[in-house]
Write a protein that holds these residues in place. Structure first.
Motif, PDB file in Angstrom:
ATOM      1  N   GLU A  47      62.785  60.605  44.475  1.00  0.00           N
ATOM      2  CA  GLU A  47      62.113  60.726  45.775  1.00  0.00           C
ATOM      3  C   GLU A  47      61.055  59.628  45.941  1.00  0.00           C
ATOM      4  O   GLU A  47      60.949  59.017  47.007  1.00  0.00           O
ATOM      5  CB  GLU A  47      61.471  62.107  45.906  1.00  0.00           C
ATOM      6  CG  GLU A  47      60.864  62.390  47.254  1.00  0.00           C
ATOM      7  CD  GLU A  47      61.895  62.546  48.356  1.00  0.00           C
ATOM      8  OE1 GLU A  47      61.535  62.329  49.524  1.00  0.00           O
ATOM      9  OE2 GLU A  47      63.061  62.879  48.056  1.00  0.00           O
ATOM     10  N   ARG A  48      60.291  59.360  44.890  1.00  0.00           N
ATOM     11  CA  ARG A  48      59.267  58.307  44.963  1.00  0.00           C
ATOM     12  C   ARG A  48      59.899  56.934  45.151  1.00  0.00           C
ATOM     13  O   ARG A  48      59.420  56.122  45.950  1.00  0.00           O
ATOM     14  CB  ARG A  48      58.411  58.320  43.705  1.00  0.00           C
ATOM     15  CG  ARG A  48      57.461  59.475  43.650  1.00  0.00           C
ATOM     16  CD  ARG A  48      56.637  59.436  42.389  1.00  0.00           C
ATOM     17  NE  ARG A  48      55.718  60.564  42.342  1.00  0.00           N
ATOM     18  CZ  ARG A  48      55.014  60.903  41.279  1.00  0.00           C
ATOM     19  NH1 ARG A  48      55.113  60.196  40.172  1.00  0.00           N
ATOM     20  NH2 ARG A  48      54.194  61.919  41.321  1.00  0.00           N
ATOM     21  N   VAL A  49      60.962  56.650  44.406  1.00  0.00           N
ATOM     22  CA  VAL A  49      61.639  55.360  44.550  1.00  0.00           C
ATOM     23  C   VAL A  49      62.237  55.240  45.946  1.00  0.00           C
ATOM     24  O   VAL A  49      62.150  54.184  46.588  1.00  0.00           O
ATOM     25  CB  VAL A  49      62.715  55.180  43.452  1.00  0.00           C
ATOM     26  CG1 VAL A  49      63.594  53.974  43.732  1.00  0.00           C
ATOM     27  CG2 VAL A  49      62.059  55.062  42.089  1.00  0.00           C
ATOM     28  N   ARG A  50      62.819  56.308  46.451  1.00  0.00           N
ATOM     29  CA  ARG A  50      63.395  56.286  47.796  1.00  0.00           C
ATOM     30  C   ARG A  50      62.320  56.023  48.839  1.00  0.00           C
ATOM     31  O   ARG A  50      62.500  55.197  49.745  1.00  0.00           O
ATOM     32  CB  ARG A  50      64.095  57.614  48.106  1.00  0.00           C
ATOM     33  CG  ARG A  50      64.865  57.591  49.441  1.00  0.00           C
ATOM     34  CD  ARG A  50      65.396  58.974  49.821  1.00  0.00           C
ATOM     35  NE  ARG A  50      64.344  59.929  50.052  1.00  0.00           N
ATOM     36  CZ  ARG A  50      63.591  59.995  51.171  1.00  0.00           C
ATOM     37  NH1 ARG A  50      63.771  59.127  52.137  1.00  0.00           N
ATOM     38  NH2 ARG A  50      62.668  60.915  51.305  1.00  0.00           N
ATOM     39  N   ASP A  51      61.158  56.699  48.722  1.00  0.00           N
ATOM     40  CA  ASP A  51      60.066  56.468  49.658  1.00  0.00           C
ATOM     41  C   ASP A  51      59.591  55.022  49.604  1.00  0.00           C
ATOM     42  O   ASP A  51      59.290  54.417  50.633  1.00  0.00           O
ATOM     43  CB  ASP A  51      58.891  57.411  49.363  1.00  0.00           C
ATOM     44  CG  ASP A  51      59.188  58.853  49.739  1.00  0.00           C
ATOM     45  OD1 ASP A  51      60.176  59.090  50.467  1.00  0.00           O
ATOM     46  OD2 ASP A  51      58.431  59.741  49.290  1.00  0.00           O
ATOM     47  N   PHE A  52      59.511  54.461  48.398  1.00  0.00           N
ATOM     48  CA  PHE A  52      59.078  53.075  48.248  1.00  0.00           C
ATOM     49  C   PHE A  52      60.069  52.120  48.898  1.00  0.00           C
ATOM     50  O   PHE A  52      59.692  51.202  49.622  1.00  0.00           O
ATOM     51  CB  PHE A  52      58.898  52.734  46.768  1.00  0.00           C
ATOM     52  CG  PHE A  52      58.587  51.291  46.522  1.00  0.00           C
ATOM     53  CD1 PHE A  52      57.330  50.782  46.796  1.00  0.00           C
ATOM     54  CD2 PHE A  52      59.559  50.443  46.019  1.00  0.00           C
ATOM     55  CE1 PHE A  52      57.044  49.449  46.574  1.00  0.00           C
ATOM     56  CE2 PHE A  52      59.284  49.112  45.797  1.00  0.00           C
ATOM     57  CZ  PHE A  52      58.021  48.608  46.075  1.00  0.00           C
ATOM     58  N   LEU A  53      61.352  52.338  48.632  1.00  0.00           N
ATOM     59  CA  LEU A  53      62.365  51.433  49.160  1.00  0.00           C
ATOM     60  C   LEU A  53      62.524  51.557  50.671  1.00  0.00           C
ATOM     61  O   LEU A  53      62.895  50.587  51.339  1.00  0.00           O
ATOM     62  CB  LEU A  53      63.703  51.669  48.461  1.00  0.00           C
ATOM     63  CG  LEU A  53      63.742  51.292  46.977  1.00  0.00           C
ATOM     64  CD1 LEU A  53      65.080  51.685  46.374  1.00  0.00           C
ATOM     65  CD2 LEU A  53      63.473  49.811  46.780  1.00  0.00           C
ATOM     66  N   CYS A  54      62.240  52.718  51.225  1.00  0.00           N
ATOM     67  CA  CYS A  54      62.369  52.931  52.667  1.00  0.00           C
ATOM     68  C   CYS A  54      61.073  52.636  53.429  1.00  0.00           C
ATOM     69  O   CYS A  54      61.042  52.732  54.655  1.00  0.00           O
ATOM     70  CB  CYS A  54      62.813  54.372  52.943  1.00  0.00           C
ATOM     71  SG  CYS A  54      64.476  54.730  52.371  1.00  0.00           S
ATOM     72  N   ALA A  55      60.016  52.282  52.714  1.00  0.00           N
ATOM     73  CA  ALA A  55      58.734  52.018  53.365  1.00  0.00           C
ATOM     74  C   ALA A  55      58.817  50.753  54.205  1.00  0.00           C
ATOM     75  O   ALA A  55      59.615  49.847  53.939  1.00  0.00           O
ATOM     76  CB  ALA A  55      57.628  51.883  52.317  1.00  0.00           C
ATOM     77  N   GLU A  56      57.970  50.692  55.230  1.00  0.00           N
ATOM     78  CA  GLU A  56      57.931  49.516  56.081  1.00  0.00           C
ATOM     79  C   GLU A  56      57.373  48.328  55.315  1.00  0.00           C
ATOM     80  O   GLU A  56      56.530  48.490  54.437  1.00  0.00           O
ATOM     81  CB  GLU A  56      57.041  49.784  57.301  1.00  0.00           C
ATOM     82  CG  GLU A  56      57.595  50.796  58.262  1.00  0.00           C
ATOM     83  CD  GLU A  56      56.682  50.948  59.475  1.00  0.00           C
ATOM     84  OE1 GLU A  56      55.978  49.984  59.825  1.00  0.00           O
ATOM     85  OE2 GLU A  56      56.679  52.043  60.039  1.00  0.00           O
ATOM     86  N   GLU A  57      57.845  47.152  55.671  1.00  0.00           N
ATOM     87  CA  GLU A  57      57.317  45.934  55.068  1.00  0.00           C
ATOM     88  C   GLU A  57      55.955  45.637  55.679  1.00  0.00           C
ATOM     89  O   GLU A  57      55.747  45.807  56.872  1.00  0.00           O
ATOM     90  CB  GLU A  57      58.262  44.757  55.327  1.00  0.00           C
ATOM     91  CG  GLU A  57      59.599  44.892  54.639  1.00  0.00           C
ATOM     92  CD  GLU A  57      59.491  44.743  53.127  1.00  0.00           C
ATOM     93  OE1 GLU A  57      58.627  43.993  52.654  1.00  0.00           O
ATOM     94  OE2 GLU A  57      60.284  45.402  52.432  1.00  0.00           O
TER      95      GLU A  57
END
Length: 128
Positions: free
Chosen positions: A111-121
């Protein structure tokens, strides 16, 4: 957490406006909550391991008590055979809570990795 990222990204403004103490208090409060949750996790993890380690012994005692209380005669051969079978079950029973905890931890990590990868640039703010 989100608040940590916010504080780090606005460090210049915090220093310039002398807001260190209010933000330090907010961070301390958030850290206290985080440590409290971590303490609960460790305590419940320990209790879970302790409970699951005791289950094979309790199952053997309950089985022998039920067997004798129902009027059967517990001979040595039956008792040793049952103990051997319970010993075979001990390792899988001891590993079950550890595997459940590892699955939960893996889910949190994913979940943390997914949130990081889906975060806005975020674009770098220019100097000045």
């Amino acid at each position: 957490s989100k608040k940590n990222s916010e504080i780090l990204s606005t460090m210049k403004i915090i220093k310039f406006q002398s807001w260190e103490e209010p933000f330090k208090a907010q961070l301390a409060s958030l850290r206290k909550v985080e440590l409290n949750k971590l303490l609960h996790y460790v305590v419940f993890n320990s209790l879970s391991i302790m409970l699951w380690s005791a289950v094979p012994l309790l199952v053997a005692l309950a089985t022998f008590a039920t067997y004798t209380l129902t009027g059967h005669n517990l001979d040595v051969a039956s008792a040793l055979t049952a103990l051997a079978l319970f010993e075979i079950l001990r390792f899988p029973m001891n590993m079950l809570p550890t595997m459940i905890n590892r699955l939960v931890e893996a889910g949190v990590s994913v979940e943390r990795v997914r949130d990081f990868l889906c975060a806005e640039e975020h674009e770098e703010v220019g100097k000045g």
